[in-house]
Motif scaffolding. Structure first.
Motif, PDB file in Angstrom:
ATOM      1  N   VAL A  16       0.895  -1.271   0.092  1.00 19.47           N
ATOM      2  CA  VAL A  16      -0.072  -0.035  -0.101  1.00 19.47           C
ATOM      3  C   VAL A  16       0.707   1.187   0.048  1.00 19.47           C
ATOM      4  CG1 VAL A  16      -1.704   1.386   1.286  1.00 19.47           C
ATOM      5  CG2 VAL A  16      -1.820  -1.208   1.088  1.00 19.47           C
ATOM      6  N   PHE A  19       2.325   1.755  -3.394  1.00 25.14           N
ATOM      7  CA  PHE A  19       1.116   2.198  -4.301  1.00 25.14           C
ATOM      8  C   PHE A  19       0.753   3.652  -4.115  1.00 25.14           C
ATOM      9  CE2 PHE A  19      -3.882   2.423  -4.683  1.00 25.14           C
ATOM     10  CZ  PHE A  19      -3.870   2.175  -6.021  1.00 25.14           C
ATOM     11  N   ALA A  20       0.667   3.900  -2.848  1.00 22.59           N
ATOM     12  CA  ALA A  20       0.637   5.502  -2.565  1.00 22.59           C
ATOM     13  C   ALA A  20       1.807   6.418  -3.157  1.00 22.59           C
ATOM     14  CB  ALA A  20       0.579   5.675  -0.919  1.00 22.59           C
ATOM     15  N   VAL A  24      -0.403   6.585  -7.011  1.00 18.03           N
ATOM     16  CA  VAL A  24      -1.623   7.427  -6.895  1.00 18.03           C
ATOM     17  C   VAL A  24      -1.104   9.009  -6.696  1.00 18.03           C
ATOM     18  CG1 VAL A  24      -3.150   8.308  -5.091  1.00 18.03           C
ATOM     19  CG2 VAL A  24      -2.716   6.105  -5.294  1.00 18.03           C
ATOM     20  N   LEU A  41      -7.575   3.723 -10.944  1.00 21.43           N
ATOM     21  CA  LEU A  41      -6.811   3.626  -9.622  1.00 21.43           C
ATOM     22  C   LEU A  41      -7.915   3.033  -8.622  1.00 21.43           C
ATOM     23  CD1 LEU A  41      -5.364   7.218  -9.305  1.00 21.43           C
ATOM     24  CD2 LEU A  41      -4.257   4.946  -9.698  1.00 21.43           C
ATOM     25  N   THR A  42      -9.289   3.185  -8.896  1.00 21.12           N
ATOM     26  CA  THR A  42      -9.971   2.570  -8.129  1.00 21.12           C
ATOM     27  C   THR A  42     -10.087   1.014  -8.190  1.00 21.12           C
ATOM     28  OG1 THR A  42     -11.764   4.488  -8.172  1.00 21.12           O
ATOM     29  CG2 THR A  42     -12.772   2.382  -7.502  1.00 21.12           C
ATOM     30  N   ALA A  45      -7.067  -0.099  -6.089  1.00 23.08           N
ATOM     31  CA  ALA A  45      -7.158  -0.283  -4.804  1.00 23.08           C
ATOM     32  C   ALA A  45      -8.109  -1.491  -4.563  1.00 23.08           C
ATOM     33  CB  ALA A  45      -7.934   1.272  -4.534  1.00 23.08           C
ATOM     34  N   LEU A  50      -8.336  -2.677  -0.463  1.00 23.81           N
ATOM     35  CA  LEU A  50      -8.561  -1.578   0.350  1.00 23.81           C
ATOM     36  C   LEU A  50      -9.756  -1.328   0.708  1.00 23.81           C
ATOM     37  CD1 LEU A  50      -5.867   0.728  -0.955  1.00 23.81           C
ATOM     38  CD2 LEU A  50      -5.801  -0.424   1.025  1.00 23.81           C
ATOM     39  N   LEU A  76      -1.849   4.346   3.619  1.00 16.52           N
ATOM     40  CA  LEU A  76      -2.758   5.072   2.711  1.00 16.52           C
ATOM     41  C   LEU A  76      -2.771   6.619   2.814  1.00 16.52           C
ATOM     42  CD1 LEU A  76      -4.995   4.666   0.623  1.00 16.52           C
ATOM     43  CD2 LEU A  76      -6.599   4.677   2.412  1.00 16.52           C
ATOM     44  N   GLY A  84      -7.249   8.885  -0.663  1.00 14.61           N
ATOM     45  CA  GLY A  84      -7.561   8.055   0.608  1.00 14.61           C
ATOM     46  C   GLY A  84      -8.783   8.453   1.305  1.00 14.61           C
ATOM     47  N   ILE A  87     -11.594   5.973  -0.034  1.00 12.71           N
ATOM     48  CA  ILE A  87     -11.315   4.706   0.530  1.00 12.71           C
ATOM     49  C   ILE A  87     -11.798   4.874   2.080  1.00 12.71           C
ATOM     50  CG2 ILE A  87      -9.544   2.904   1.185  1.00 12.71           C
ATOM     51  CD1 ILE A  87     -10.328   3.270  -1.743  1.00 12.71           C
TER      52      ILE A  87
END
Length: 379
Positions: A16, A19-20, A24, A41-42, A45, A50, A76, A84, A87
């Protein structure tokens, strides 16, 4: 107390975090320009799990304890705060009520789609006349046979424009005040339910919020969540645990701002040397790091208490109050270290400075947290 994560959770935390940072954040300008989180991106995730942070494994989620979940929230927190926010609004207050209070039929009906992100969830309590004064809710749900007829308006509802399901707090017995409220699972495609004006916010672009209007919407009685007339009490419990997650996410955002500050201080030169050589800058970085360390220690302790089954109303308020106020201090110092560059929209610190301000307001303002803490001391 042992805050070491199981190996599989630590592996996910690192995933994560990567990924952040790597996926993102490079898309931040796109999110800012379009005010939406890109679909890819959704999906990414969702692939990471997530959306299922709070959902038990038997319904397709990760089944994490609070310490593990908050560790992922902290990771996140390094990502664009609007991303963030989507999520966390789903995985925290949008989901936990159903997980803790839902019937088996309700869980099997909704949770699997929520775990994959196919159904985005939200939590609707705030109204034009009731924010911090949640006991002044005016949205009504009148029982008529097998349905509740829902009427009223909620506003500033996170995820409302993209949500498929909301947990709605409404008055079911107007003679009982705060003790006459119930929680209902409201599907957004129900006739009589519509999204009103989408909010234009200072920051957190991509994390859409809006008013939601209920016009004699018929909600099946089977969608009553938890006990009849117990909605306000249960809502407070949902918000309490959500505050621990906000503290963790704020800690991650602080850590990211420290990273930005350190990188800038090492590369920016004044008077023939990096500004990292100047004690004034070193002191700001040190103070920022102290806020990271203390905020992390606080959320870890409170999350551990949750996992022990302890009541954490005061402690959760303390964690949120400390971390969100600390994040404001850290963001301010990050701008100061960056100087004029920190005030420019093409530099990420400017965005973080705007985005973090909301955390001191939603899910209970800093002043409300102080009220809760003081009452626990004086009762």
């Amino acid at each position: 107390m042992d805050f070491n994560l199981p190996p599989e959770v630590e592996q996910m935390r690192r995933a994560v975090l990567d990924f952040a940072h790597d996926v993102v954040e490079p898309r931040a300008h796109e999110i800012e320009a379009t005010n939406r989180v890109p679909d890819d991106l959704t999906r990414a995730a969702a692939d990471l799990g997530l959306f299922g942070l709070s959902i038990p494994e038997e319904y397709g989620g990760l089944g994490l304890d609070m310490v593990s979940k908050c560790a992922l929230y902290e990771a996140l927190g390094h990502a664009h705060m609007g991303f963030g926010g989507v999520i966390s609004a789903h995985a925290s207050i949008g989901t936990t009520g159903l997980v803790t209070l839902g019937t088996e039929e309700q869980k099997r009906r909704f949770l699997p789609r929520m775990a994959t992100g196919e159904t985005i969830a939200g939590f609707a309590i705030t109204e034009p006349t009731s924010g911090s004064d949640a006991a002044n809710i005016r949205t009504r749900a009148e029982r008529r046979g097998d349905v509740f007829v829902l009427s009223g308006t909620k506003h500033y509802i996170s995820n409302a424009p993209v949500a498929g399901l909301l947990t709605v707090i409404a008055v079911t017995d107007p003679t009982q005040g705060a003790r006459g409220m119930s929680a209902l699972l409201v599907e957004m495609d129900t006739p009589g339910v519509r999204v009103g004006r989408i909010d234009e916010k200072m920051g957190q672009r991509g994390a859409l919020s809006a008013e939601v209007i209920f016009e004699d919407a018929e909600i099946p009685a089977a969608n009553l969540l938890g006990p009849l007339h117990g909605g306000y009490r249960e809502a407070l419990k949902i918000l309490t645990n959500g505050r621990v997650g906000i503290a963790a996410r704020a800690t991650g955002s602080m850590a990211h701002l420290v990273e930005l500050g350190v990188a800038h201080a090492r590369t920016r030169e004044q008077f023939g040397r990096p500004i990292a050589d100047f004690q004034a800058v070193q002191f700001m970085l040190a103070e920022m790091q102290v806020d990271v360390v203390t905020s992390r220690a606080t959320w870890q302790y409170v999350a551990w208490l949750v996992d022990q089954g302890r009541s954490v109303g005061m402690e959760a308020s303390a964690a949120k109050l400390h971390a969100t106020e600390a994040l404001s201090r850290v963001a301010d110092k990050a701008v100061q270290i960056a100087g004029g560059m920190g005030y420019m929209k093409d530099y990420p610190v400017e965005r973080w400075y705007r985005d973090q301000r909301l955390l001191r307001i939603y899910e209970g303002t800093s002043e409300i947290q102080k009220v809760i803490i003081a009452r626990s001391l004086l009762q």
